[in-house]
Motif scaffolding. Sequence first.
Motif, PDB file in Angstrom:
ATOM      1  N   ALA A   2      40.433  44.658  39.059  1.00 11.02           N
ATOM      2  CA  ALA A   2      41.177  43.868  40.351  1.00 11.02           C
ATOM      3  C   ALA A   2      42.565  43.954  40.203  1.00 11.02           C
ATOM      4  O   ALA A   2      43.818  43.372  39.469  1.00 11.02           O
ATOM      5  N   THR A   3      43.216  44.486  41.336  1.00  9.74           N
ATOM      6  CA  THR A   3      45.029  44.309  41.470  1.00  9.74           C
ATOM      7  C   THR A   3      45.631  43.555  42.244  1.00  9.74           C
ATOM      8  O   THR A   3      44.706  43.108  43.183  1.00  9.74           O
ATOM      9  N   ILE A   4      46.737  43.580  42.132  1.00  8.18           N
ATOM     10  CA  ILE A   4      47.779  42.547  43.216  1.00  8.18           C
ATOM     11  C   ILE A   4      46.969  42.683  45.029  1.00  8.18           C
ATOM     12  O   ILE A   4      46.930  41.902  46.048  1.00  8.18           O
ATOM     13  N   LYS A   5      47.672  44.423  45.041  1.00  5.89           N
ATOM     14  CA  LYS A   5      47.215  44.505  46.297  1.00  5.89           C
ATOM     15  C   LYS A   5      45.777  44.684  46.692  1.00  5.89           C
ATOM     16  O   LYS A   5      46.055  44.379  47.391  1.00  5.89           O
ATOM     17  N   GLU A   6      44.507  44.880  45.849  1.00  5.62           N
ATOM     18  CA  GLU A   6      43.683  44.518  46.456  1.00  5.62           C
ATOM     19  C   GLU A   6      43.372  43.083  46.516  1.00  5.62           C
ATOM     20  O   GLU A   6      42.730  42.383  47.924  1.00  5.62           O
TER      21      GLU A   6
END
Length: 334
Positions: A2-6
């Motif tokens: 999981a990324t910050i953008k997601e």
Amino acid sequence: MATIKEIAAKAGYSPATVSRLLNNDPSLSTTAETRQKIMAVADELGYWRNHRRQKNRKQLRLALLYRISGKEQLQDEYFAFLRKAIIKEAKAEGIVLQSFQRIDDLIEAAAAFNGFVGVGADKVTQKKLAALHEKLPAGVFIDINPAPRLFDSVKPNLELTIQDALQKLVAAGYQRIGFIGGEGLNLNNIQQKDAREIAFREFTSLQGIKEAPVFIGGQFNVSTGYQLGKRVIDQVGDHLPDAFIVASDTLSVGVLQAFNEAGVMVPRDTAVISINNSEVANYVSPPLSSYNINQETLSRMALGLVRDLIKYPSRPHVHLQVNTDLVIRKSFIS
């Protein structure tokens, strides 16, 4: 992974806001709703699992809301030792801890902290507690919880303590058992009954103890205990109960002073079981049989609950109780 953008896309907030919140930026001002939503999405997408090592390297910053006055602390060493235990456990876990006595001060500084531990809550209002929850929702109270719908808590199991004391006294042959205690929490300017008094009244009734006089009044300090001890002598005279359960060691010190002045010998004339097992229990005459409250356990569990609340902000609130154990001395021998 999981990324910050997601997380930002699913939560409906900007990546910058999500990044600052997940990295505990003290200058970020958000509502509890925003914080909870972002944290919930981060948990759902596995952010914590994927960033466990990075997260663990970040130093946790907690506030200690210590609403015990200096005078109260001197008169009831239970709170002084509890404060030391919290500081010791926090240091052992590498947690930065800063103390506050006023709720307003903590609310103002809330952005600098991940959560808080509360000790003492006398004369607070639900309005102030709700305002604190809005700014700093990850909070755990130790010993007493003035807002169980808003914060977690860890308490000594005082109800079980009273029940156990009564059972031990009855088993030892005592039939007339009295209770000496202080007043409970003052919340929204309404005086509450102390949990020990409530438990005593309930369990003496259930166990069929017909003579169970109750003497209540004032703060949990030596002076109150002395006045209550004198009241016992004035009201019951020669018909003294076989034994007393006293709600705290500081009260017991005052009670013993009053009894000694009146020529009442403990445990010859009446036995005494106390609660807290503070250091003073060893040095009064006679030494007090007293229930030990493990403050290190209370502190450690409270810090664990704060960590869990920070990680899972949307979970139901948890209220834990820690059992006590009786340390036998000369005021009561079973």
